[in-house]
Design an enzyme around this catalytic site. Structure first.
Site, PDB file in Angstrom:
ATOM      1  N   HIS A 166      77.776  -2.958 -62.312  1.00  0.00           N
ATOM      2  CA  HIS A 166      77.034  -3.251 -61.081  1.00  0.00           C
ATOM      3  C   HIS A 166      76.703  -1.958 -60.332  1.00  0.00           C
ATOM      4  O   HIS A 166      75.557  -1.725 -59.940  1.00  0.00           O
ATOM      5  CB  HIS A 166      77.855  -4.204 -60.199  1.00  0.00           C
ATOM      6  CG  HIS A 166      77.221  -4.498 -58.880  1.00  0.00           C
ATOM      7  ND1 HIS A 166      76.744  -5.730 -58.524  1.00  0.00           N
ATOM      8  CD2 HIS A 166      76.972  -3.679 -57.814  1.00  0.00           C
ATOM      9  CE1 HIS A 166      76.213  -5.665 -57.306  1.00  0.00           C
ATOM     10  NE2 HIS A 166      76.348  -4.429 -56.849  1.00  0.00           N
ATOM     11  N   GLU A 167      77.718  -1.103 -60.173  1.00  0.00           N
ATOM     12  CA  GLU A 167      77.516   0.130 -59.388  1.00  0.00           C
ATOM     13  C   GLU A 167      76.623   1.136 -60.126  1.00  0.00           C
ATOM     14  O   GLU A 167      75.757   1.758 -59.518  1.00  0.00           O
ATOM     15  CB  GLU A 167      78.865   0.779 -59.043  1.00  0.00           C
ATOM     16  CG  GLU A 167      79.785  -0.069 -58.186  1.00  0.00           C
ATOM     17  CD  GLU A 167      79.133  -0.616 -56.932  1.00  0.00           C
ATOM     18  OE1 GLU A 167      78.220   0.044 -56.384  1.00  0.00           O
ATOM     19  OE2 GLU A 167      79.512  -1.712 -56.509  1.00  0.00           O
TER      20      GLU A 167
ATOM     21  N   HIS B  78      72.995   0.636 -59.850  1.00  0.00           N
ATOM     22  CA  HIS B  78      72.356   1.188 -58.651  1.00  0.00           C
ATOM     23  C   HIS B  78      71.793   2.586 -58.940  1.00  0.00           C
ATOM     24  O   HIS B  78      70.789   2.984 -58.354  1.00  0.00           O
ATOM     25  CB  HIS B  78      73.355   1.285 -57.495  1.00  0.00           C
ATOM     26  CG  HIS B  78      73.589  -0.007 -56.773  1.00  0.00           C
ATOM     27  ND1 HIS B  78      72.586  -0.681 -56.108  1.00  0.00           N
ATOM     28  CD2 HIS B  78      74.714  -0.745 -56.581  1.00  0.00           C
ATOM     29  CE1 HIS B  78      73.091  -1.773 -55.552  1.00  0.00           C
ATOM     30  NE2 HIS B  78      74.377  -1.839 -55.828  1.00  0.00           N
TER      31      HIS B  78
ATOM     32  N   CYS C 261      76.541  -7.983 -53.329  1.00  0.00           N
ATOM     33  CA  CYS C 261      76.247  -6.566 -53.150  1.00  0.00           C
ATOM     34  C   CYS C 261      76.109  -6.273 -51.662  1.00  0.00           C
ATOM     35  O   CYS C 261      75.473  -7.042 -50.941  1.00  0.00           O
ATOM     36  CB  CYS C 261      74.942  -6.231 -53.873  1.00  0.00           C
ATOM     37  SG  CYS C 261      74.457  -4.502 -53.720  1.00  0.00           S
TER      38      CYS C 261
HETATM   39 NI    NI Z   1      75.665  -3.337 -55.196  1.00  0.00          NI
END
Ligand code: NI
Length: 186
Positions: free
Chosen positions: A141-142, A145, A99
């Protein structure tokens, strides 16, 4: 414009991001800046909280993977008001992730292979679709966030212990990387 990337320890990475109105001022420019920032840091994805904005905007560019995944040649998209609405938890796999907000950390993460996502594209058209393959991995993953999560939240207790010192160093700004960052402290 290349923006500094907020790194682990920054409070904004722990906030749940908000949907934005479709007339959000400067949205086009924001997306351009996110692409530029992601490219400069050689990432495949970037979420708005990583540039300090707790809003649900993500950019993903998978063109660099085209040698292994020809279907991603030229793949470059923005996702606005993105949400994961369903996941097929019966079928998971472990892939090593990194990341831009956690420079120097990479760890294996187990996630579902298929997810159902809702979002607006760059033309503000709504989508509701099942996604699989590497894109599903990057989206998870995004979009994590946007929920205030980072990938190390999802690693095993043992791996968390092993990576603990690195995470502490990140919160203190004791790390090096070759792109512009905004650490919690330095
Ligand atoms: Ni990330």
């Amino acid at each position: 414009m290349i923006l500094p990337i907020y790194t682990y320890g920054q409070a904004v990475l722990r906030q749940v991001a908000e949907d934005i109105p479709t007339d959000y001022p400067g949205l086009g420019e924001l997306i351009d800046n996110m692409y530029e920032t992601m490219d400069h840091a050689e990432g495949v994805g970037l979420a708005a909280p990583q540039i300090g904005l707790p809003i649900r905007v993500v950019v993903i560019s998978l063109d660099v993977l085209k040698d292994d995944f020809p279907e991603y040649a030229g793949f470059r998209h923005a996702y606005i008001n993105a949400h994961i609405v369903e996941a097929d938890t019966s079928d998971t796999e472990v892939i090593t992730e990194g990341c831009l907000s956690l420079p120097g950390v990479s760890e294996p993460v187990r996630r579902p292979k298929r997810i159902r996502v809702k979002y607006l594209d760059e033309q503000l058209q709504p989508h509701d679709e099942w996604v699989e393959g590497y894109l599903a991995r990057v989206m998870q993953h995004e979009f994590d966030h946007l929920e205030g999560h980072v990938f190390t939240d999802r690693i095993t207790a043992l791996r968390k212990q092993l990576v603990g010192k690195k995470l502490t160093a990140l919160t203190k700004g004791r790390f090096a990387c070759n792109y512009k960052v905004k650490p919690a402290r330095r």
